[in-house]
Design a protein around this motif. Structure first.
Motif, PDB file in Angstrom:
ATOM      1  N   MET A 180       0.821  -1.209   0.000  1.00  0.00           N
ATOM      2  CA  MET A 180       0.000   0.000   0.000  1.00  0.00           C
ATOM      3  C   MET A 180       0.853   1.256   0.000  1.00  0.00           C
ATOM      4  SD  MET A 180      -3.346  -0.665   0.026  1.00  0.00           S
ATOM      5  CE  MET A 180      -4.095   0.739   0.827  1.00  0.00           C
ATOM      6  N   THR A 181       2.095   1.163   0.464  1.00  0.00           N
ATOM      7  CA  THR A 181       2.968   2.339   0.519  1.00  0.00           C
ATOM      8  C   THR A 181       3.634   2.643  -0.823  1.00  0.00           C
ATOM      9  OG1 THR A 181       4.908   1.041   1.203  1.00  0.00           O
ATOM     10  CG2 THR A 181       3.444   1.824   2.945  1.00  0.00           C
ATOM     11  N   ILE A 182       3.529   1.737  -1.787  1.00  0.00           N
ATOM     12  CA  ILE A 182       4.130   1.963  -3.102  1.00  0.00           C
ATOM     13  C   ILE A 182       3.203   2.856  -3.924  1.00  0.00           C
ATOM     14  CG2 ILE A 182       4.891   0.870  -5.247  1.00  0.00           C
ATOM     15  CD1 ILE A 182       5.645  -1.580  -3.676  1.00  0.00           C
ATOM     16  N   PRO A 183       3.660   4.010  -4.365  1.00  0.00           N
ATOM     17  CA  PRO A 183       2.786   4.918  -5.127  1.00  0.00           C
ATOM     18  C   PRO A 183       2.253   4.267  -6.396  1.00  0.00           C
ATOM     19  CG  PRO A 183       4.792   6.040  -4.435  1.00  0.00           C
ATOM     20  CD  PRO A 183       4.999   4.584  -4.142  1.00  0.00           C
ATOM     21  N   ASN A 184       1.000   4.531  -6.696  1.00  0.00           N
ATOM     22  CA  ASN A 184       0.377   3.969  -7.889  1.00  0.00           C
ATOM     23  C   ASN A 184       0.971   4.542  -9.176  1.00  0.00           C
ATOM     24  OD1 ASN A 184      -1.386   2.374  -6.369  1.00  0.00           O
ATOM     25  ND2 ASN A 184      -2.888   4.033  -6.202  1.00  0.00           N
ATOM     26  N   GLU A 185       1.651   5.682  -9.073  1.00  0.00           N
ATOM     27  CA  GLU A 185       2.224   6.291 -10.270  1.00  0.00           C
ATOM     28  C   GLU A 185       3.258   5.371 -10.924  1.00  0.00           C
ATOM     29  OE1 GLU A 185       1.677   7.751  -7.492  1.00  0.00           O
ATOM     30  OE2 GLU A 185       0.339   9.436  -7.968  1.00  0.00           O
ATOM     31  N   TYR A 186       3.997   4.612 -10.104  1.00  0.00           N
ATOM     32  CA  TYR A 186       4.966   3.683 -10.673  1.00  0.00           C
ATOM     33  C   TYR A 186       4.265   2.590 -11.483  1.00  0.00           C
ATOM     34  CZ  TYR A 186       8.581   5.705  -7.676  1.00  0.00           C
ATOM     35  OH  TYR A 186       9.468   6.547  -7.076  1.00  0.00           O
ATOM     36  N   LEU A 187       3.152   2.106 -10.962  1.00  0.00           N
ATOM     37  CA  LEU A 187       2.404   1.062 -11.667  1.00  0.00           C
ATOM     38  C   LEU A 187       1.770   1.617 -12.939  1.00  0.00           C
ATOM     39  CD1 LEU A 187       2.702   0.054  -8.674  1.00  0.00           C
ATOM     40  CD2 LEU A 187       0.544  -1.142  -9.014  1.00  0.00           C
ATOM     41  N   ASP A 188       1.236   2.832 -12.875  1.00  0.00           N
ATOM     42  CA  ASP A 188       0.628   3.442 -14.063  1.00  0.00           C
ATOM     43  C   ASP A 188       1.673   3.667 -15.152  1.00  0.00           C
ATOM     44  OD1 ASP A 188      -1.744   3.448 -12.686  1.00  0.00           O
ATOM     45  OD2 ASP A 188      -1.524   5.530 -11.983  1.00  0.00           O
ATOM     46  N   ALA A 189       2.882   4.082 -14.749  1.00  0.00           N
ATOM     47  CA  ALA A 189       3.942   4.304 -15.734  1.00  0.00           C
ATOM     48  C   ALA A 189       4.343   3.003 -16.407  1.00  0.00           C
ATOM     49  CB  ALA A 189       5.160   4.939 -15.057  1.00  0.00           C
ATOM     50  N   ALA A 190       4.382   1.916 -15.635  1.00  0.00           N
ATOM     51  CA  ALA A 190       4.723   0.623 -16.223  1.00  0.00           C
ATOM     52  C   ALA A 190       3.649   0.161 -17.206  1.00  0.00           C
ATOM     53  CB  ALA A 190       4.913  -0.418 -15.117  1.00  0.00           C
ATOM     54  N   LYS A 191       2.392   0.406 -16.873  1.00  0.00           N
ATOM     55  CA  LYS A 191       1.308  -0.002 -17.765  1.00  0.00           C
ATOM     56  C   LYS A 191       1.301   0.843 -19.040  1.00  0.00           C
ATOM     57  CE  LYS A 191      -1.527  -1.640 -13.929  1.00  0.00           C
ATOM     58  NZ  LYS A 191      -2.741  -1.422 -13.096  1.00  0.00           N
ATOM     59  N   VAL A 192       1.664   2.129 -18.906  1.00  0.00           N
ATOM     60  CA  VAL A 192       1.761   2.981 -20.100  1.00  0.00           C
ATOM     61  C   VAL A 192       2.840   2.455 -21.038  1.00  0.00           C
ATOM     62  CG1 VAL A 192       2.421   5.284 -20.898  1.00  0.00           C
ATOM     63  CG2 VAL A 192       0.828   5.035 -18.985  1.00  0.00           C
ATOM     64  N   ASP A 193       3.902   1.908 -20.473  1.00  0.00           N
ATOM     65  CA  ASP A 193       4.981   1.344 -21.288  1.00  0.00           C
ATOM     66  C   ASP A 193       4.640  -0.028 -21.859  1.00  0.00           C
ATOM     67  OD1 ASP A 193       6.534   3.545 -20.848  1.00  0.00           O
ATOM     68  OD2 ASP A 193       7.620   2.688 -19.143  1.00  0.00           O
ATOM     69  N   GLY A 194       3.434  -0.520 -21.577  1.00  0.00           N
ATOM     70  CA  GLY A 194       2.987  -1.770 -22.172  1.00  0.00           C
ATOM     71  C   GLY A 194       3.095  -2.985 -21.284  1.00  0.00           C
ATOM     72  N   CYS A 195       3.383  -2.811 -20.008  1.00  0.00           N
ATOM     73  CA  CYS A 195       3.498  -3.952 -19.088  1.00  0.00           C
ATOM     74  C   CYS A 195       2.111  -4.396 -18.638  1.00  0.00           C
ATOM     75  CB  CYS A 195       4.325  -3.576 -17.859  1.00  0.00           C
ATOM     76  SG  CYS A 195       6.060  -3.240 -18.216  1.00  0.00           S
TER      77      CYS A 195
END
Length: 295
Positions: A180-195
């Motif tokens: 829960m402490t990991i910002p969602n922005e990191y996950l969104d950036a990975a998904k934008v890159d196609g992950c």
């Protein structure tokens, strides 16, 4: 005139500065004295245990604290005890494999509870928390009947290892709190890159969650290494499946007058846990405190 005024102020400030430095020194001495006293309180039992394990059998009944003869052969005698090496292997299998299965199966569940939005998420979290509050003694009879009567696995450690492949409530909850402490922005950036979700979990979340994973892995390893209740229920009738915690009780009963050998066996049982914690304490502390992401 200005020089004389500055000198007067410096002289006036000197006594106050000395008092402040003296108070700071006394505080430093008091705090460190308490720290040393607390450290000795926890360390001295281990020192006594180690020194007793190096004595001969006659000296253990005296008041002497330092061995007259350093009997390192006590550890050899314990290691050569029939079954002791088997207990070691069984404990490593239980603790090592159980820890791997628990972490691997709990990470995806914790990730889903922390980052996914789906119907029934709160209910699922409540079920996980309720499983944490459920004492194992409550379900031990139906579980034993299932593993012993239905699957015929009594006399082995597999009834303790296999359930860990389906997750552990405490591990899931602690990992979920960390994720829960990991910002969602990191996950969104990975998904934008196609992950996809799986690649995001492996490439982004797992590297950032290493302190939390290390903490829960150590918790699970320590629990399995020290578990006495489980092996007693499932493997008590099969000495070839005993673990160190259960075998140590049998060893103490066989050598109840040989305190040096009993202490040596205890040291051998405790040493791996102490070493693991010593080398992994930084990751353990970071994981337990559940700190956020640092830049």
């Amino acid at each position: 005139m200005t020089y004389a005024l500055d000198t007067t102020e410096a002289r006036a400030a000197t006594p106050a500065a000395r008092v402040a430095r003296r108070k700071a020194l006394l505080q430093w001495i008091a705090v460190h004295s308490l720290g040393v006293a607390a450290a000795l309180f926890f360390v001295l039992p281990f020192v006594f245990l180690l020194l007793t394990s190096l004595m001969d059998n006659q000296q253990t009944l005296t008041r002497d604290l330092i061995p007259h003869h350093w009997a390192w052969s006590n550890y050899r005698k314990v290691w050569d005890t029939p079954g002791f090496l088997t207990w070691w292997k069984n404990t490593l299998l239980y603790a090592g494999l159980g820890t791997v299965l628990s972490v691997v199966s709990s990470v995806p569940v914790a990730y889903a509870l922390a980052k996914f939005r789906f119907r029934g998420r709160n209910l699922s979290l409540m079920l996980v928390i309720s499983m944490m509050m459920l004492p194992p003694q409550v379900i031990i009879i139906p579980m034993y009947l299932f593993w012993a009567k239905q699957l015929d696995l009594s006399g082995t450690l597999w009834p303790l290892i296999i359930p860990l492949a389906f997750g552990d409530a405490f591990t899931i909850f602690l990992l979920r709190q960390f994720l829960m402490t990991i910002p969602n922005e990191y996950l969104d950036a990975a998904k934008v890159d196609g992950c996809g979700e799986l690649r995001t979990l492996i490439k982004v979340v797992l590297p950032m969650a290493r302190p939390g994973i290390a903490a829960v892995a150590l918790f699970q390893f320590f629990y399995a290494w020290n578990d006495y209740f489980g092996p007693q229920i499932y493997a008590s009738d099969t000495p070839g499946s005993w673990t160190l915690s259960y075998g140590l009780e049998s060893f103490k009963g066989a050598h109840h007058t040989d305190w040096n050998l009993t202490m040596a066996a205890t040291v051998l049982v405790m040493a791996p846990v102490i070493l693991v914690f010593f080398f992994a304490q930084k990751a353990f502390v970071e994981g337990v405190t559940l700190t956020g992401v640092k830049g």
